[in-house]
Design a protein around this motif. Structure first.
Motif, PDB file in Angstrom:
ATOM      1  N   LEU A   9     -12.463   4.714  -6.799  1.00 29.51           N
ATOM      2  CA  LEU A   9     -12.161   5.092  -5.420  1.00 29.51           C
ATOM      3  C   LEU A   9     -12.696   4.027  -4.477  1.00 29.51           C
ATOM      4  O   LEU A   9     -13.843   3.625  -4.586  1.00 29.51           O
ATOM      5  N   ASP A  10     -11.855   3.620  -3.554  1.00 26.93           N
ATOM      6  CA  ASP A  10     -12.326   2.683  -2.536  1.00 26.93           C
ATOM      7  C   ASP A  10     -12.799   3.459  -1.326  1.00 26.93           C
ATOM      8  O   ASP A  10     -12.217   4.482  -0.974  1.00 26.93           O
ATOM      9  N   ALA A  49     -21.282   4.228  -8.307  1.00 30.01           N
ATOM     10  CA  ALA A  49     -20.226   3.261  -7.972  1.00 30.01           C
ATOM     11  C   ALA A  49     -20.398   2.722  -6.554  1.00 30.01           C
ATOM     12  O   ALA A  49     -20.269   1.513  -6.313  1.00 30.01           O
ATOM     13  N   LEU A  50     -20.705   3.626  -5.629  1.00 26.09           N
ATOM     14  CA  LEU A  50     -20.826   3.163  -4.248  1.00 26.09           C
ATOM     15  C   LEU A  50     -22.031   2.240  -4.094  1.00 26.09           C
ATOM     16  O   LEU A  50     -21.981   1.219  -3.388  1.00 26.09           O
ATOM     17  N   ARG A  52     -23.244   0.294  -6.362  1.00 25.84           N
ATOM     18  CA  ARG A  52     -22.918  -1.014  -6.942  1.00 25.84           C
ATOM     19  C   ARG A  52     -22.066  -1.825  -5.955  1.00 25.84           C
ATOM     20  O   ARG A  52     -22.311  -3.003  -5.716  1.00 25.84           O
ATOM     21  N   ASP A  53     -21.094  -1.139  -5.361  1.00 23.65           N
ATOM     22  CA  ASP A  53     -20.200  -1.861  -4.464  1.00 23.65           C
ATOM     23  C   ASP A  53     -20.894  -2.354  -3.208  1.00 23.65           C
ATOM     24  O   ASP A  53     -20.533  -3.400  -2.660  1.00 23.65           O
ATOM     25  N   LEU A  54     -21.858  -1.577  -2.732  1.00 16.53           N
ATOM     26  CA  LEU A  54     -22.510  -1.957  -1.473  1.00 16.53           C
ATOM     27  C   LEU A  54     -23.778  -2.768  -1.693  1.00 16.53           C
ATOM     28  O   LEU A  54     -24.443  -3.173  -0.734  1.00 16.53           O
ATOM     29  N   GLY A  55     -24.165  -2.937  -2.979  1.00 18.71           N
ATOM     30  CA  GLY A  55     -25.393  -3.677  -3.268  1.00 18.71           C
ATOM     31  C   GLY A  55     -26.628  -2.894  -2.847  1.00 18.71           C
ATOM     32  O   GLY A  55     -27.621  -3.476  -2.389  1.00 18.71           O
ATOM     33  N   LEU A  56     -26.573  -1.568  -2.982  1.00 17.56           N
ATOM     34  CA  LEU A  56     -27.721  -0.722  -2.652  1.00 17.56           C
ATOM     35  C   LEU A  56     -28.278  -0.139  -3.940  1.00 17.56           C
ATOM     36  O   LEU A  56     -27.607  -0.110  -4.971  1.00 17.56           O
ATOM     37  N   ALA A  57     -29.512   0.397  -3.829  1.00 18.39           N
ATOM     38  CA  ALA A  57     -30.048   1.126  -4.976  1.00 18.39           C
ATOM     39  C   ALA A  57     -29.310   2.456  -5.062  1.00 18.39           C
ATOM     40  O   ALA A  57     -28.927   3.036  -4.037  1.00 18.39           O
ATOM     41  N   ARG A  58     -29.090   2.935  -6.305  1.00 17.30           N
ATOM     42  CA  ARG A  58     -28.355   4.189  -6.466  1.00 17.30           C
ATOM     43  C   ARG A  58     -29.068   5.324  -5.738  1.00 17.30           C
ATOM     44  O   ARG A  58     -28.445   6.201  -5.126  1.00 17.30           O
ATOM     45  N   GLY A  59     -30.422   5.295  -5.785  1.00 21.79           N
ATOM     46  CA  GLY A  59     -31.210   6.347  -5.132  1.00 21.79           C
ATOM     47  C   GLY A  59     -30.927   6.412  -3.629  1.00 21.79           C
ATOM     48  O   GLY A  59     -30.900   7.494  -3.043  1.00 21.79           O
TER      49      GLY A  59
END
Ligand SMILES: Cc1ncc(COP(=O)(O)O)c(C=O)c1O
Length: 464
Positions: A9-10, A49-50, A52-59
């Motif tokens: 999903l984008d 996924a989000l 990874r795409d935004l270059g943030l920590a999953r937390g």
């Protein structure tokens, strides 16, 4: 602005403003929900996924989702995707939403002219041929190509039109269009480029065709119509005459043989064109089909056909068979007006080649003929004094209303009260409505199961 490309999903998330990345993410999603860009129930990417795409920590993403869920913007359930919460009403976006375009509801009883019985569309045969067209299509069919349309369809049409309508149709002369409407627009533009300033159209005729010509910068002069079809006295200086020789629309006359030659002679003598709109030429009931005018002189007659009556208007498939001198300019105009989908073109080519198109037309001819006979029976019983016109062909007939006054409007109002879809002759005339009034009764549009009931309602309207 950053755009995220989640695995499946984008989500466009602008991480802007101060307060850290988590706050920016929360703000972006909150704003999107409030503005209605993310609608109730819309699925969001997984936090993994989000992130990874935004270059943030999953937390960070999980915390932002949790916060928005606590505020009521999102709904999160273990093991289920995160979604925008149900029942949220977005704030009024910048400027009010545009008013919906009016679209009149389909009448309960449908005797409108101009529409086929779309309930009889050959769905299985179309699905089969479309699937086969997709499987067999060369890659270039997905890339665009010749503005005249696919060679496969032009080839199939050339033999079909020669065989069934007497058209002299070399595939090189054919331009596939998105229906007659687009073909007429392309032709008008090409004629305008050639210096044509006005053309003649039958009076009465389909009103939107006058608008199309005017929209392309051409003046429209009326061409009178009587019991023998269009009167071949074309105003001097006209670059073309648009006519419906097989079944005048809407009055229903067949163009008399002497007039066919006279019209073609006019075009030849004046370096002009006859545009033959063969919109329902496949449907003739009482005698041998009338062949196309184009066969008399392919260099001065443009033959125009459409799948709108034989298959369905929403397919948007039509074709022009052109004099040599116009092929290039009409193909260029067509390119500007936009292509006609190649896969549908290939499917129609296959439908014609396989014989399924002929079978469908024959079946529909029988159905429409039966319906026309039922309509004539009803009229003999309930409106025997009214003259009918154009019963030998097509998908409609005209009921003449003698006596002037507001009879046409009265009957249309009565029909509307009973949710009976019906057209009057009024809008088809070029100018102010003449004394000749009438109803244009279409016997094709109704679903089969409702047709007899629709006729009863018509009988009540006429008999009241
Ligand atoms: C007189 C006439 N010509 C042509 C057409 C077909 O137009 P199109 O192929 O754009 O659907 C119609 C359809 O209603 C019509 O009534």
């Amino acid at each position: 602005m950053e755009k995220s490309w989640a695995s499946s999903l984008d989500l466009l998330v602008p991480l802007e403003g101060g307060g850290g990345r988590r706050a920016a993410l929360e703000r972006a999603i909150r704003d999107a929900v409030r503005a209605g860009r993310l609608g109730a129930g819309e699925r969001l990417p997984s936090s993994r996924a989000l992130a990874r795409d935004l270059g943030l920590a999953r937390g960070t993403v999980a915390e932002a989702y949790g916060q928005l869920a606590a505020e009521g913007y999102l709904s999160t359930r273990p093991g289920a995707p995160t979604r925008v919460a149900a029942g949220l009403h977005p704030a009024e976006p910048n400027g009010a939403a545009p008013d919906p375009l009016p679209s009149p509801p389909r009448p309960r009883f449908d005797l409108r002219a101009g529409l086929p019985d779309v309930g009889a569309f050959p769905r299985s045969a179309w699905a089969r041929t479309l699937r086969r067209a997709l499987a067999d299509a060369p890659d270039d069919a997905l890339a665009g190509g010749d503005p005249r349309g696919r060679a496969e369809l032009r080839g199939a049409l050339a033999s079909y039109l020669g065989r069934t309508r007497g058209v002299l149709a070399d595939p090189e002369r054919i331009v596939v269009t998105s229906g007659f409407t687009q073909g007429l627009l392309g032709l008008c533009r090409a004629l305008r480029e050639e210096g044509v300033r006005f053309l003649a159209m039958e009076d009465p005729c389909l009103w939107h065709q006058r608008d199309i010509a005017a929209g392309a910068g051409l003046r429209v002069a009326p061409l009178a119509v009587d019991d023998e079809g269009a009167v071949p006295e074309v105003p001097a200086g006209a670059g073309a005459a648009v006519v419906t020789p097989a079944h005048q629309f809407p009055l229903g006359a067949t163009l008399a043989p002497a007039r066919r030659s006279a019209l073609v002679g006019w075009a030849r003598d004046n370096g002009a064109l006859v545009v033959e709109d063969d919109y329902d030429g496949e449907f003739r009931y009482d005698r041998q089909p009338v062949g196309a005018l184009q066969g008399l002189d392919p260099e001065h007659v443009v033959y125009a056909g459409t799948a709108s009556k034989t298959l369905a208007p929403a397919l948007r498939l039509g074709w022009l068979v052109l004099p040599r001198r116009l092929i290039q300019s009409v193909a260029e105009a067509k390119q500007l007006l936009g292509g006609t989908p190649n896969l549908e073109q290939l499917a129609l080519a296959e439908l014609i080649r396989s014989g399924a198109f002929d079978r469908h037309v024959r079946r529909m001819r029988q159905r429409y003929r039966r319906r026309r006979d039922l309509l004539l029976e009803l009229l003999a019983k309930r409106a025997s004094k009214l003259r009918t016109r154009g019963v030998a062909a097509g998908l409609h007939l005209v009921l003449e209303l003698p006596g002037g006054g507001d009879r046409e409007d009265e009957l249309l109002a009565r029909a509307a009260e009973r949710s009976l879809g019906l057209l009057g002759l009024g809008p088809f005339w070029h100018g102010a409505r003449p004394e000749r009034q009438g109803l244009v009764v279409g016997y094709a549009a109704s679903p089969e199961h409702n047709y007899r009931r629709s006729l009863h309602v018509l009988g009540d309207v006429l008999g009241a």
